[in-house]
Every structure is written in structure tokens, then in C-alpha cells.
Design a protein around this motif. Structure first.
Motif, PDB file in Angstrom:
ATOM      1  N   TYR A   1       1.137  -1.372  -0.091  1.00  0.00           N
ATOM      2  CA  TYR A   1       0.066  -0.172  -0.146  1.00  0.00           C
ATOM      3  C   TYR A   1       0.849   1.269  -0.118  1.00  0.00           C
ATOM      4  CZ  TYR A   1      -3.322   3.460   1.583  1.00  0.00           C
ATOM      5  OH  TYR A   1      -3.795   4.724   1.759  1.00  0.00           O
ATOM      6  N   LEU A   2       1.832   1.281   0.859  1.00  0.00           N
ATOM      7  CA  LEU A   2       2.629   2.430   0.941  1.00  0.00           C
ATOM      8  C   LEU A   2       3.571   2.653  -0.355  1.00  0.00           C
ATOM      9  CD1 LEU A   2       4.099   1.975   4.551  1.00  0.00           C
ATOM     10  CD2 LEU A   2       2.421   3.960   3.728  1.00  0.00           C
ATOM     11  N   LEU A   3       4.073   1.660  -0.901  1.00  0.00           N
ATOM     12  CA  LEU A   3       4.821   1.579  -2.195  1.00  0.00           C
ATOM     13  C   LEU A   3       4.006   2.065  -3.154  1.00  0.00           C
ATOM     14  CD1 LEU A   3       7.456   0.757  -3.452  1.00  0.00           C
ATOM     15  CD2 LEU A   3       6.433  -1.655  -3.891  1.00  0.00           C
ATOM     16  N   ASP A   4       2.615   1.661  -3.433  1.00  0.00           N
ATOM     17  CA  ASP A   4       1.812   2.110  -4.474  1.00  0.00           C
ATOM     18  C   ASP A   4       1.645   3.625  -4.313  1.00  0.00           C
ATOM     19  OD1 ASP A   4       1.336  -0.214  -5.561  1.00  0.00           O
ATOM     20  OD2 ASP A   4      -0.466  -0.592  -4.404  1.00  0.00           O
ATOM     21  N   ARG A   5       1.507   4.028  -3.185  1.00  0.00           N
ATOM     22  CA  ARG A   5       1.123   5.397  -2.662  1.00  0.00           C
ATOM     23  C   ARG A   5       2.603   6.161  -3.237  1.00  0.00           C
ATOM     24  NH1 ARG A   5      -2.830   4.131  -3.532  1.00  0.00           N
ATOM     25  NH2 ARG A   5      -4.737   3.923  -1.896  1.00  0.00           N
ATOM     26  N   LEU A   6       3.918   5.743  -2.727  1.00  0.00           N
ATOM     27  CA  LEU A   6       4.785   6.416  -3.158  1.00  0.00           C
ATOM     28  C   LEU A   6       5.039   6.537  -4.619  1.00  0.00           C
ATOM     29  CD1 LEU A   6       7.756   7.642  -2.054  1.00  0.00           C
ATOM     30  CD2 LEU A   6       8.375   5.248  -2.234  1.00  0.00           C
ATOM     31  N   ILE A   7       4.809   5.357  -5.328  1.00  0.00           N
ATOM     32  CA  ILE A   7       4.953   5.479  -6.751  1.00  0.00           C
ATOM     33  C   ILE A   7       4.247   6.528  -7.391  1.00  0.00           C
ATOM     34  CG2 ILE A   7       4.578   3.966  -8.882  1.00  0.00           C
ATOM     35  CD1 ILE A   7       5.609   1.464  -7.360  1.00  0.00           C
ATOM     36  N   MET A   8       2.714   6.470  -7.120  1.00  0.00           N
ATOM     37  CA  MET A   8       1.907   7.451  -7.659  1.00  0.00           C
ATOM     38  C   MET A   8       2.287   8.757  -7.256  1.00  0.00           C
ATOM     39  SD  MET A   8      -1.647   5.763  -6.236  1.00  0.00           S
ATOM     40  CE  MET A   8      -2.756   7.180  -6.659  1.00  0.00           C
ATOM     41  N   LEU A   9       2.872   9.246  -5.912  1.00  0.00           N
ATOM     42  CA  LEU A   9       3.512  10.430  -5.787  1.00  0.00           C
ATOM     43  C   LEU A   9       4.771  10.920  -6.675  1.00  0.00           C
ATOM     44  CD1 LEU A   9       3.635  12.668  -3.609  1.00  0.00           C
ATOM     45  CD2 LEU A   9       5.251  11.593  -2.504  1.00  0.00           C
ATOM     46  N   VAL A  10       5.633   9.758  -6.486  1.00  0.00           N
ATOM     47  CA  VAL A  10       6.675  10.119  -7.561  1.00  0.00           C
ATOM     48  C   VAL A  10       6.273  10.263  -8.997  1.00  0.00           C
ATOM     49  CG1 VAL A  10       8.850   9.017  -8.765  1.00  0.00           C
ATOM     50  CG2 VAL A  10       8.319   8.777  -6.419  1.00  0.00           C
ATOM     51  N   VAL A  11       5.450   9.599  -9.676  1.00  0.00           N
ATOM     52  CA  VAL A  11       4.867   9.953 -11.034  1.00  0.00           C
ATOM     53  C   VAL A  11       3.917  11.094 -11.243  1.00  0.00           C
ATOM     54  CG1 VAL A  11       3.101   9.032 -12.563  1.00  0.00           C
ATOM     55  CG2 VAL A  11       4.525   7.316 -11.442  1.00  0.00           C
ATOM     56  N   SER A  12       3.245  11.639 -10.157  1.00  0.00           N
ATOM     57  CA  SER A  12       2.599  12.878 -10.276  1.00  0.00           C
ATOM     58  C   SER A  12       3.832  14.053 -10.243  1.00  0.00           C
ATOM     59  CB  SER A  12       1.707  13.217  -9.035  1.00  0.00           C
ATOM     60  OG  SER A  12       2.214  12.937  -7.766  1.00  0.00           O
ATOM     61  N   ILE A  13       4.731  13.820  -9.338  1.00  0.00           N
ATOM     62  CA  ILE A  13       5.655  14.873  -9.224  1.00  0.00           C
ATOM     63  C   ILE A  13       6.589  14.976 -10.645  1.00  0.00           C
ATOM     64  CG2 ILE A  13       8.133  15.400  -8.296  1.00  0.00           C
ATOM     65  CD1 ILE A  13       6.912  14.523  -5.415  1.00  0.00           C
ATOM     66  N   VAL A  14       6.654  13.962 -11.181  1.00  0.00           N
ATOM     67  CA  VAL A  14       7.472  13.856 -12.585  1.00  0.00           C
ATOM     68  C   VAL A  14       6.609  14.615 -13.610  1.00  0.00           C
ATOM     69  CG1 VAL A  14       8.425  12.634 -14.366  1.00  0.00           C
ATOM     70  CG2 VAL A  14       9.017  12.107 -12.011  1.00  0.00           C
ATOM     71  N   ARG A  15       5.330  14.244 -13.482  1.00  0.00           N
ATOM     72  CA  ARG A  15       4.456  14.829 -14.506  1.00  0.00           C
ATOM     73  C   ARG A  15       4.332  16.347 -14.326  1.00  0.00           C
ATOM     74  NH1 ARG A  15      -0.564  10.579 -14.273  1.00  0.00           N
ATOM     75  NH2 ARG A  15       0.326   9.039 -15.469  1.00  0.00           N
ATOM     76  N   PHE A  16       4.339  16.805 -13.035  1.00  0.00           N
ATOM     77  CA  PHE A  16       4.256  18.249 -12.633  1.00  0.00           C
ATOM     78  C   PHE A  16       5.612  18.758 -13.434  1.00  0.00           C
ATOM     79  CE2 PHE A  16       5.582  21.679  -9.693  1.00  0.00           C
ATOM     80  CZ  PHE A  16       4.322  22.504  -9.933  1.00  0.00           C
ATOM     81  N   ILE A  17       6.618  18.311 -12.910  1.00  0.00           N
ATOM     82  CA  ILE A  17       7.828  18.864 -13.305  1.00  0.00           C
ATOM     83  C   ILE A  17       7.979  19.038 -14.852  1.00  0.00           C
ATOM     84  CG2 ILE A  17      10.223  18.274 -13.681  1.00  0.00           C
ATOM     85  CD1 ILE A  17      10.267  17.485 -10.772  1.00  0.00           C
ATOM     86  N   ARG A  18       7.393  17.671 -15.480  1.00  0.00           N
ATOM     87  CA  ARG A  18       7.382  18.019 -17.061  1.00  0.00           C
ATOM     88  C   ARG A  18       6.327  18.922 -17.419  1.00  0.00           C
ATOM     89  NH1 ARG A  18       5.961  12.020 -19.122  1.00  0.00           N
ATOM     90  NH2 ARG A  18       5.299  13.333 -20.826  1.00  0.00           N
ATOM     91  N   LYS A  19       5.114  19.030 -16.902  1.00  0.00           N
ATOM     92  CA  LYS A  19       4.459  20.330 -17.405  1.00  0.00           C
ATOM     93  C   LYS A  19       4.779  21.559 -17.027  1.00  0.00           C
ATOM     94  CE  LYS A  19       0.108  17.630 -17.229  1.00  0.00           C
ATOM     95  NZ  LYS A  19      -1.416  17.714 -16.886  1.00  0.00           N
ATOM     96  N   SER A  20       5.439  21.708 -15.855  1.00  0.00           N
ATOM     97  CA  SER A  20       6.204  22.916 -15.759  1.00  0.00           C
ATOM     98  C   SER A  20       7.259  23.463 -16.507  1.00  0.00           C
ATOM     99  CB  SER A  20       6.692  22.986 -14.053  1.00  0.00           C
ATOM    100  OG  SER A  20       5.636  22.768 -13.223  1.00  0.00           O
ATOM    101  N   VAL A  21       8.010  22.355 -16.840  1.00  0.00           N
ATOM    102  CA  VAL A  21       9.065  22.730 -17.935  1.00  0.00           C
ATOM    103  C   VAL A  21       8.550  23.097 -19.109  1.00  0.00           C
ATOM    104  CG1 VAL A  21      11.122  21.631 -19.086  1.00  0.00           C
ATOM    105  CG2 VAL A  21      11.120  21.322 -16.671  1.00  0.00           C
ATOM    106  N   TYR A  22       7.287  22.527 -19.582  1.00  0.00           N
ATOM    107  CA  TYR A  22       6.732  22.690 -20.903  1.00  0.00           C
ATOM    108  C   TYR A  22       6.111  23.921 -21.065  1.00  0.00           C
ATOM    109  CZ  TYR A  22       3.913  22.649 -24.716  1.00  0.00           C
ATOM    110  OH  TYR A  22       2.996  22.737 -26.159  1.00  0.00           O
ATOM    111  N   TYR A  23       5.475  24.529 -19.974  1.00  0.00           N
ATOM    112  CA  TYR A  23       4.722  25.686 -19.961  1.00  0.00           C
ATOM    113  C   TYR A  23       5.817  26.946 -19.445  1.00  0.00           C
ATOM    114  CZ  TYR A  23       0.383  23.315 -20.312  1.00  0.00           C
ATOM    115  OH  TYR A  23      -0.708  22.722 -20.825  1.00  0.00           O
ATOM    116  N   ILE A  24       6.748  26.572 -18.877  1.00  0.00           N
ATOM    117  CA  ILE A  24       7.800  27.652 -18.334  1.00  0.00           C
ATOM    118  C   ILE A  24       8.907  27.901 -19.432  1.00  0.00           C
ATOM    119  CG2 ILE A  24       9.407  28.228 -16.685  1.00  0.00           C
ATOM    120  CD1 ILE A  24       7.441  27.158 -14.414  1.00  0.00           C
ATOM    121  N   LEU A  25       9.163  26.782 -20.007  1.00  0.00           N
ATOM    122  CA  LEU A  25      10.386  27.051 -21.028  1.00  0.00           C
ATOM    123  C   LEU A  25      10.027  26.618 -22.518  1.00  0.00           C
ATOM    124  CD1 LEU A  25      13.171  25.175 -18.963  1.00  0.00           C
ATOM    125  CD2 LEU A  25      12.904  27.737 -19.327  1.00  0.00           C
TER     126      LEU A  25
END
Length: 195
Positions: free
Chosen positions: A93-117
Motif C-alpha cells: 500500500y505504501l509502495l503504491d502511494r509512493l510510486i503514485m507520488l513520484v509519478v505525479s511529481i515527474v508529471r508536474f515537473i514535465r508540465k512546468s518545464v513545458y509551460y515555463i520553458l
């Protein structure tokens, strides 16, 4: 081997059994396991088990200088079974939540890089291209106006010469070339007027 070292060895092997169970779950979640046999998967699995064996031996070496006994394997098996019975559901359960958190952080970083740069750079390139096209169109129009300003006086100046040539035999031979030149120039004018 003293009783303290034996107890320390048993506890460390119990912990390593639980570690192997958690590592197996993590490895299964993070890697794709196709149903058909593939050499890359076999090599990856072999490397995983080599790393686990080295970790177990390192912990055993720290506990009792690497002395193998039968109860060590029993302790590893008990630690693995305890992990499966008591900790697996919580850990996955904790591993699934951690993977979802990492995936959402990576998506946020990708979107931020796209919209900012990337997006502003694309917008600037489009703007630059539009400005270049405007400048080129303006220069072309100016060149056309200048050429018409120069051409009309020259036409009035050389018109008598052309009229006298039209009565000669040379003009009859050159008429088709003049017509082609006139048609091409008219088509260029029409295209520029449409723009």
C-alpha cells in the motif's frame, strides 16, 4: 560462537528475510515481466538475485564473520514468511502511494518545464517568423513600387523607339518573347496583389 553472536545473527537474518520479501515486491512493481521468455528479463532477474545474495552475505559477515549454519537459512525463511504474513499488505500500500507520488511529481515537473520553458520559446519562434514574413512582404511591396516608379518613365522614354521597332522585321520576330515576358510579369503582379 557465543550465544550473543548467534542471537545477533538470527535477528539479522530474520531482518534480511523480510528485506528480500520487500525487495521482491518492489522489483515486481517497478519492472515489467512479460509472459514470454526474454534474455534481458533473465539477465535482469539474475542480477537482482546476485545483489540480494551479496547483501545477505555482507550482513552475515557483519554479524558473525560470514560463518554459515543451518539455522541461518531457517531464519531467512522465517523472516520472509513473517514479512508475507504481517507486513506485505502495508508495504505494498505504501509502495503504491509512493510510486503514485513520484509519478505525479515527474508529471508536474514535465508540465512546468513545458509551460515555463518550451511553450514561451515556441511562441517567440512563431512571433519571430511572423515578423520576418511581415518584413519580407513589406520589402517586396517597396521593391515593386520602386520598380514601377522606375519602369514607367523608362517606358515613356523608350516608347518611340519601341514604336519604330514595331514597324521593322526584327520586332515581328521578338513579339512572342515580349508577350511571354508580359504574361509572366502580369502573373507576378497578380500574385503580389492577392497577398
Amino acid at each position: 560462537m557465543s550465544l550473543t553472536i548467534q542471537l545477533q545473527t538470527m535477528l539479522s537474518m530474520l531482518a534480511m528475510g523480510a528485506w528480500i520479501g520487500a525487495s521482491l515486491d518492489t522489483y515486481g512493481k517497478l519492472t515489467y515481466q512479460p509472459r514470454s521468455f526474454r534474455w534481458t528479463v533473465a539477465i535482469r532477474d539474475l542480477l537482482f538475485w546476485c545483489v540480494q545474495a551479496l547483501l545477505v552475505f555482507y550482513v552475515l559477515y557483519q554479524a558473525n564473520l560470514g560463518e554459515l549454519r543451518g539455522y541461518i537459512f531457517v531464519a531467512l525463511l522465517c523472516g520472509y514468511a513473517a514479512y508475507r504474513a504481517l507486513l506485505q499488505s502495508v508495504y505494498t500500500y505504501l509502495l503504491d502511494r509512493l510510486i503514485m507520488l513520484v509519478v505525479s511529481i515527474v508529471r508536474f515537473i514535465r508540465k512546468s518545464v513545458y509551460y515555463i520553458l518550451i511553450n514561451p520559446v515556441k511562441w517567440l519562434l512563431k512571433l519571430t517568423l511572423s515578423l520576418c514574413m511581415i518584413v519580407l512582404t513589406l520589402v517586396w511591396k517597396i521593391c515593386l513600387v520602386i520598380s514601377s516608379i522606375i519602369w514607367k518613365p523608362l517606358w515613356w522614354l523608350f516608347r518611340p523607339l519601341f514604336q519604330s521597332l514595331s514597324k521593322s522585321k526584327i520586332y515581328g520576330k521578338m513579339v512572342p518573347y515580349f508577350r511571354k515576358l508580359k504574361e509572366k510579369s502580369q502573373s507576378v503582379w497578380k500574385k503580389n496583389d492577392k497577398r
